[in-house]
Scaffold this active site. Structure first.
Site, short mmCIF file in Angstrom:
data_model
loop_
_atom_site.label_atom_id
_atom_site.label_comp_id
_atom_site.label_asym_id
_atom_site.label_seq_id
_atom_site.Cartn_x
_atom_site.Cartn_y
_atom_site.Cartn_z
N HIS A 82 0.87 -1.18 0.00
CA HIS A 82 0.00 0.00 0.00
C HIS A 82 0.91 1.23 0.00
CE1 HIS A 82 0.85 -1.49 4.04
NE2 HIS A 82 1.26 -0.26 4.20
N HIS A 92 6.53 6.09 -2.59
CA HIS A 92 7.11 4.84 -3.11
C HIS A 92 6.36 3.67 -2.52
CE1 HIS A 92 9.00 5.12 0.84
NE2 HIS A 92 9.17 3.81 0.77
#
Length: 194
Positions: free
Chosen positions: A44, A131
């Protein structure tokens, strides 16, 4: 009521998880030992790690996030490229990059930070870096293994990017065990600025 380990994140659609699974598959081939690879189903985009909180604080956090969401438009992100922190010559974390509407994403993350200060959460001092973590290099990895991982990250070519729409954010619970973390969605807050 006890404490729970929590964070705020953007959950990924199935196509993004499949994309990450393919990239991870290329990188992990022959590199099982030196890297603790993340299950792509659990990946996630973390907006803020809250740590251990009293369960009763979930309502207040959800309310604060709802206020932020009222001022946020849905936006698009894309997955692109690979890299490592701090660098590919001495990697500790292997990641896939996030592009797209980064100003919208950064603004959302900043507004979350601001909204949680009255609830006792300290804003993150480091700049937000969008990221998705694919794996963490184990401390026991030797220099050659690190160089090999870094080389693989540098050589992998993600031919296509994957675009997806962000329409909400989630307050998540993280349960740690010897087999890794499992995640449970505590609340989903839709971005609804008209």
């Amino acid at each position: 009521m006890g404490e729970i380990r929590t964070f705020i994140a953007i959950e990924l659609p199935p196509a993004a998880k499949a994309f990450l699974s393919a990239v991870t598959g290329k990188l992990r081939h022959g590199r099982e030992r030196p890297v603790k690879w993340v299950d792509p189903e659990g990946i996630h985009l973390t907006l803020k790690f809250l740590g251990n909180i009293p369960e009763q604080k979930v309502v207040d956090i959800t309310s604060a996030l709802s206020e932020v969401a009222k001022q946020a438009f849905p936006f698009e992100l894309k997955l692109e490229g690979t890299g490592a922190f701090p660098n590919t010559t001495s990697p500790r974390v292997v990641w896939v990059g996030v592009g797209g509407d980064i100003p919208e994403l950064t603004n959302l993350q900043r507004q979350i930070e601001i909204s949680l200060v009255p609830l006792g959460f300290t804003p993150e001092k480091r700049a937000f870096s969008a990221h998705l973590t694919l794996g963490g290099v184990r401390d026991a990895a030797n220099r050659q293994e690190r160089l090999d991982i870094g080389k693989a990250v540098d050589l992998i070519r993600v031919k296509d990017t994957l675009l997806f729409k962000v329409t909400g954010m989630s307050l998540m619970e993280s349960k740690l065990s010897s087999s890794g973390a499992t995640y449970n969605q505590l609340a989903n807050i839709m971005l609804d600025r008209k």
